[in-house]
Design a protein around this motif. Sequence first.
Motif, PDB file in Angstrom:
ATOM      1  N   VAL A 262       0.838  -1.201   0.000  1.00 49.59           N
ATOM      2  CA  VAL A 262       0.000   0.000   0.000  1.00 49.59           C
ATOM      3  C   VAL A 262       0.875   1.253   0.000  1.00 49.59           C
ATOM      4  O   VAL A 262       0.613   2.219  -0.726  1.00 49.59           O
ATOM      5  N   VAL A 263       1.928   1.250   0.810  1.00 52.25           N
ATOM      6  CA  VAL A 263       2.818   2.408   0.878  1.00 52.25           C
ATOM      7  C   VAL A 263       3.523   2.627  -0.464  1.00 52.25           C
ATOM      8  O   VAL A 263       3.596   3.762  -0.961  1.00 52.25           O
ATOM      9  N   VAL A 264       4.038   1.558  -1.063  1.00 57.84           N
ATOM     10  CA  VAL A 264       4.698   1.685  -2.363  1.00 57.84           C
ATOM     11  C   VAL A 264       3.720   2.225  -3.406  1.00 57.84           C
ATOM     12  O   VAL A 264       4.062   3.108  -4.217  1.00 57.84           O
ATOM     13  N   SER A 265       2.503   1.718  -3.402  1.00 54.56           N
ATOM     14  CA  SER A 265       1.497   2.184  -4.367  1.00 54.56           C
ATOM     15  C   SER A 265       1.224   3.673  -4.200  1.00 54.56           C
ATOM     16  O   SER A 265       1.137   4.417  -5.186  1.00 54.56           O
TER      17      SER A 265
ATOM     18  N   ARG B  73       1.566   9.048  -6.196  1.00 56.63           N
ATOM     19  CA  ARG B  73       1.867  10.449  -5.901  1.00 56.63           C
ATOM     20  C   ARG B  73       2.929  10.990  -6.872  1.00 56.63           C
ATOM     21  O   ARG B  73       2.877  12.157  -7.272  1.00 56.63           O
ATOM     22  N   TRP B  74       3.891  10.140  -7.255  1.00 57.94           N
ATOM     23  CA  TRP B  74       4.872  10.583  -8.228  1.00 57.94           C
ATOM     24  C   TRP B  74       4.208  10.944  -9.552  1.00 57.94           C
ATOM     25  O   TRP B  74       4.608  11.920 -10.213  1.00 57.94           O
ATOM     26  N   VAL B  75       3.217  10.166  -9.957  1.00 60.06           N
ATOM     27  CA  VAL B  75       2.528  10.457 -11.216  1.00 60.06           C
ATOM     28  C   VAL B  75       1.939  11.863 -11.196  1.00 60.06           C
ATOM     29  O   VAL B  75       1.955  12.574 -12.201  1.00 60.06           O
TER      30      VAL B  75
ATOM     31  N   HIS C  25       7.943  14.260  -8.478  1.00 58.38           N
ATOM     32  CA  HIS C  25       9.069  14.418  -7.557  1.00 58.38           C
ATOM     33  C   HIS C  25       9.812  13.086  -7.466  1.00 58.38           C
ATOM     34  O   HIS C  25       9.295  12.106  -6.940  1.00 58.38           O
ATOM     35  N   ASP C  26      11.046  13.054  -7.947  1.00 59.75           N
ATOM     36  CA  ASP C  26      11.778  11.792  -8.009  1.00 59.75           C
ATOM     37  C   ASP C  26      12.148  11.246  -6.639  1.00 59.75           C
ATOM     38  O   ASP C  26      12.449  10.056  -6.499  1.00 59.75           O
ATOM     39  N   GLY C  27      12.110  12.087  -5.631  1.00 56.93           N
ATOM     40  CA  GLY C  27      12.337  11.598  -4.283  1.00 56.93           C
ATOM     41  C   GLY C  27      11.315  10.554  -3.873  1.00 56.93           C
ATOM     42  O   GLY C  27      11.609   9.659  -3.057  1.00 56.93           O
ATOM     43  N   LEU C  28      10.127  10.633  -4.434  1.00 53.34           N
ATOM     44  CA  LEU C  28       9.094   9.645  -4.143  1.00 53.34           C
ATOM     45  C   LEU C  28       9.480   8.272  -4.689  1.00 53.34           C
ATOM     46  O   LEU C  28       9.182   7.243  -4.071  1.00 53.34           O
ATOM     47  N   LEU C  29      10.134   8.244  -5.852  1.00 52.16           N
ATOM     48  CA  LEU C  29      10.596   6.967  -6.402  1.00 52.16           C
ATOM     49  C   LEU C  29      11.686   6.355  -5.537  1.00 52.16           C
ATOM     50  O   LEU C  29      11.725   5.136  -5.337  1.00 52.16           O
TER      51      LEU C  29
ATOM     52  N   ARG D 140      13.205   7.612 -15.789  1.00 47.38           N
ATOM     53  CA  ARG D 140      13.705   8.382 -14.651  1.00 47.38           C
ATOM     54  C   ARG D 140      14.917   7.693 -14.018  1.00 47.38           C
ATOM     55  O   ARG D 140      14.824   6.525 -13.615  1.00 47.38           O
ATOM     56  N   PRO D 141      16.040   8.396 -13.890  1.00 48.94           N
ATOM     57  CA  PRO D 141      17.216   7.782 -13.240  1.00 48.94           C
ATOM     58  C   PRO D 141      16.920   7.334 -11.807  1.00 48.94           C
ATOM     59  O   PRO D 141      17.475   6.332 -11.338  1.00 48.94           O
ATOM     60  N   ALA D 142      16.061   8.069 -11.119  1.00 51.29           N
ATOM     61  CA  ALA D 142      15.756   7.720  -9.726  1.00 51.29           C
ATOM     62  C   ALA D 142      15.161   6.329  -9.626  1.00 51.29           C
ATOM     63  O   ALA D 142      15.405   5.610  -8.647  1.00 51.29           O
TER      64      ALA D 142
END
Length: 358
Positions: free
Chosen positions: A149-152, A157-159, A163-167, A206-208
């Motif tokens: 659930v957290v990963v989803s 949220r990244w979509v 914010h690549d920090g989310l990845l 995305r490199p992240a």
Amino acid sequence: MTEVRDTETRETDARESLPPFALAGVGAVAALAALALLVSIGRYGFFGDELYFVSAGRRLAVSYADQGPLVPAIARLMDLLAPGSLVAQRIPAVLITVAAVVITAQIAREFGGTRAAQVLAAAAYATSPFLLVQGDQLATNTIDTALWVVVSWLVIRWVRTRHDGLLLGAAVVTALDMQVKWLIPFFWIALALGVAMYGPRELLRRPALWWGAALVVVTALPSLMWQATHGWPQLGLGGCGRRGTSHDRRPLYLVAPCTRLGRAARRAVAGLRSVDPVAGRLLAALSVSRPAAAGAGRGLRRDQRTPVLRGGLLRRVDRSGCGALDERLGPLAHDRHRPAGRDVGRTAGVLAALARGD
């Protein structure tokens, strides 16, 4: 320069358009869920897996035959804090389950769900049969499902924000989940297939994302080396599960994904009416690619793959469906003078519809 400005403008608009969080409503649902779980955690004794985790925790290793070391480590910690306490062993499971209830509401919010939709999503998660059965037990499925659930939430949220920090955050949670069970790679395989077909394909560039993948691989190396040293017992256990399956029931495993996909498609059709087009494509990717993940999981023991692969990806579709239901009931939902009895009846009807898959 123009592209950078456009990206910043899009991200600013996305942040401004996010509905307010239903703190009171979601908090009430989470509190009720916690109360229900806490009341029940001491009413029956240890079940087999919990005893196994306590025993494994007293013999900590970098890996075990059928799982990672995180749950045995949690069991060991609670056993040190309160030796022999059943309630203490189950408190971590209750905490992470309640946290997942709140994150579920955040997923509905990311899809544009109002306060009512967020509360509805939290209530649907809190009352799901799977959590009612295992939400108060220290089990790999309990921890694994919550981490999915957290990963989803982080990916969705990244979509919206890019914010690549989310990845990178999703990679950290994935690395943690790899220390619980080894099912989360199927989530990412399904996501990659869906994104390749429906977008946003920018995610794969995305490199992240790839730095995060490298982090997951590095943190999983000790477990992989342990498996290799001991003859890959995880694969052997998967073979035992397949040999122990009744041949007469195997056709059902082919029918079940089709029926679940049909229900997912109906939820997706409702959900896509209320979400951002880009987020909607990700939602379609998650729902349509789920059978691919289920097929990849055929090599696992049935008790490992069924709860998570069947419920994990489809829950994202349910969250968006809550937003669509809230929009459908909009005139009533925003009427401040409606009778309280009508609220209760409508909420019960919506929850029943979700349970049936209507």
